[in-house]
Design a protein around this motif. Sequence first.
Motif, mmCIF file in Angstrom:
data_model
loop_
_atom_site.group_PDB
_atom_site.id
_atom_site.type_symbol
_atom_site.label_atom_id
_atom_site.label_comp_id
_atom_site.label_asym_id
_atom_site.label_seq_id
_atom_site.Cartn_x
_atom_site.Cartn_y
_atom_site.Cartn_z
ATOM 1 N N GLY A 71 -5.618 -3.826 3.114
ATOM 2 C CA GLY A 71 -6.356 -4.319 1.957
ATOM 3 C C GLY A 71 -6.522 -3.314 0.840
ATOM 4 O O GLY A 71 -7.026 -3.666 -0.237
ATOM 5 N N PHE A 72 -6.108 -2.071 1.068
ATOM 6 C CA PHE A 72 -6.209 -1.042 0.031
ATOM 7 C C PHE A 72 -4.868 -0.846 -0.668
ATOM 8 O O PHE A 72 -3.807 -1.029 -0.062
ATOM 9 N N ASP A 73 -4.926 -0.450 -1.934
ATOM 10 C CA ASP A 73 -3.699 -0.139 -2.678
ATOM 11 C C ASP A 73 -3.145 1.226 -2.283
ATOM 12 O O ASP A 73 -1.933 1.422 -2.252
ATOM 13 N N TRP A 74 -4.064 2.171 -2.013
ATOM 14 C CA TRP A 74 -3.673 3.550 -1.726
ATOM 15 C C TRP A 74 -4.469 4.094 -0.550
ATOM 16 O O TRP A 74 -5.663 3.806 -0.410
ATOM 17 N N ALA A 75 -3.800 4.902 0.267
ATOM 18 C CA ALA A 75 -4.468 5.705 1.291
ATOM 19 C C ALA A 75 -4.101 7.157 1.025
ATOM 20 O O ALA A 75 -2.915 7.504 0.961
ATOM 21 N N ILE A 76 -5.116 7.993 0.845
ATOM 22 C CA ILE A 76 -4.908 9.417 0.582
ATOM 23 C C ILE A 76 -5.293 10.186 1.838
ATOM 24 O O ILE A 76 -6.431 10.107 2.303
ATOM 25 N N ILE A 77 -4.347 10.916 2.413
ATOM 26 C CA ILE A 77 -4.601 11.700 3.618
ATOM 27 C C ILE A 77 -4.898 13.141 3.239
ATOM 28 O O ILE A 77 -4.065 13.823 2.643
ATOM 29 N N ASP A 78 -6.108 13.582 3.579
ATOM 30 C CA ASP A 78 -6.488 14.982 3.392
ATOM 31 C C ASP A 78 -6.003 15.750 4.616
ATOM 32 O O ASP A 78 -6.557 15.614 5.701
ATOM 33 N N MET A 100 0.834 -1.195 0.000
ATOM 34 C CA MET A 100 0.000 0.000 0.000
ATOM 35 C C MET A 100 0.877 1.257 0.000
ATOM 36 O O MET A 100 1.927 1.282 0.634
ATOM 37 N N THR A 101 0.421 2.279 -0.698
ATOM 38 C CA THR A 101 1.120 3.552 -0.745
ATOM 39 C C THR A 101 0.271 4.616 -0.075
ATOM 40 O O THR A 101 -0.917 4.753 -0.378
ATOM 41 N N VAL A 102 0.874 5.356 0.843
ATOM 42 C CA VAL A 102 0.183 6.422 1.568
ATOM 43 C C VAL A 102 0.633 7.772 1.013
ATOM 44 O O VAL A 102 1.827 8.084 1.027
ATOM 45 N N VAL A 103 -0.319 8.548 0.521
ATOM 46 C CA VAL A 103 -0.034 9.885 0.000
ATOM 47 C C VAL A 103 -0.679 10.906 0.923
ATOM 48 O O VAL A 103 -1.906 10.910 1.085
ATOM 49 N N ALA A 104 0.119 11.761 1.532
ATOM 50 C CA ALA A 104 -0.397 12.823 2.402
ATOM 51 C C ALA A 104 -0.422 14.131 1.628
ATOM 52 O O ALA A 104 0.603 14.544 1.072
ATOM 53 N N ILE A 105 -1.575 14.759 1.584
ATOM 54 C CA ILE A 105 -1.717 16.054 0.918
ATOM 55 C C ILE A 105 -1.720 17.107 2.005
ATOM 56 O O ILE A 105 -2.691 17.256 2.747
ATOM 57 N N LEU A 153 -7.751 7.629 -8.886
ATOM 58 C CA LEU A 153 -7.019 6.375 -8.695
ATOM 59 C C LEU A 153 -7.969 5.189 -8.720
ATOM 60 O O LEU A 153 -7.662 4.131 -9.283
ATOM 61 N N GLN A 154 -9.138 5.377 -8.107
ATOM 62 C CA GLN A 154 -10.147 4.318 -8.098
ATOM 63 C C GLN A 154 -10.594 3.983 -9.525
ATOM 64 O O GLN A 154 -10.687 2.809 -9.897
ATOM 65 N N LEU A 155 -10.851 5.000 -10.329
ATOM 66 C CA LEU A 155 -11.267 4.783 -11.712
ATOM 67 C C LEU A 155 -10.147 4.164 -12.546
ATOM 68 O O LEU A 155 -10.411 3.562 -13.591
ATOM 69 N N ALA A 156 -8.903 4.302 -12.071
ATOM 70 C CA ALA A 156 -7.764 3.692 -12.758
ATOM 71 C C ALA A 156 -7.551 2.246 -12.325
ATOM 72 O O ALA A 156 -6.557 1.624 -12.694
ATOM 73 N N GLY A 157 -8.487 1.720 -11.524
ATOM 74 C CA GLY A 157 -8.427 0.319 -11.133
ATOM 75 C C GLY A 157 -7.771 0.045 -9.793
ATOM 76 O O GLY A 157 -7.526 -1.117 -9.451
ATOM 77 N N GLN A 158 -7.507 1.094 -9.018
ATOM 78 C CA GLN A 158 -6.869 0.942 -7.722
ATOM 79 C C GLN A 158 -7.928 0.924 -6.610
ATOM 80 O O GLN A 158 -9.007 1.494 -6.759
ATOM 81 N N THR A 159 -7.605 0.252 -5.508
ATOM 82 C CA THR A 159 -8.471 0.337 -4.337
ATOM 83 C C THR A 159 -7.931 1.452 -3.445
ATOM 84 O O THR A 159 -6.730 1.520 -3.169
#
Length: 211
Positions: free
Chosen positions: A78-85, A1-6, A26-32
């Motif tokens: 279980g997710f591919d990406w976590a985006i932190i707002d 999993m990759t965590v992106v903090a904005i 990212l979701q529309l690109a096939g990622q969870t």
Amino acid sequence: MTVVAILNEKGGVGKTTIATNLARGLQLAGQTVILIDSDPQGSARDWYAVAGEDNSRPPVVGMDRAPLFKNLKSVTAGFDWAIIDGSPRMEEIAVAALKVADRVLIPVQPSPYDVWATEPLTELVKARQELTDGRLKAAFLVSRQIVGTKLAGEVREALEGYGLPILRAFTCQRVIYANSATQGSTVLDDEPKGAAAAEIRALVDEVLAWH
């Protein structure tokens, strides 16, 4: 999993807009994808709630206190990406987010005041990069630029002095971003062939290729 903090401790730079649209892209690109709302005001949670019965959006979890980030792995399993707002004006949460992030995205509006305001966060990022031997990656994103002006180019030149890369992707001030947010939607859903959607797809492509 990759965590992106904005992250950006200055308010009004478009963090939630970028977070929600990036997550959906990212979701529309096939990622969870899971979206982490670290703002006590709960803007991303409100965005998700407005969608109502529409379950197509990435799920949103609130983590608006620094100690909660210790449990991030259990929440995001279980997710591919976590985006932190990221939350404005809350250095404690920014530090907590930096500790768990793999990537940091710093949105900056094209104004000298916004450029100057990024310096404290940039120093925090660089300190964290030293502690992680450079494993933490960070970049600026020019946000909410006004179409037809030269300010964005000038801001890019100013940001180069901070020593972090600047993404080629950018976002502009467009009414569709606000209109979509009020409906719990994204520009990718509401105007998939529009200019704003093209901006988000460019951002998604660059984030996916970010090494």
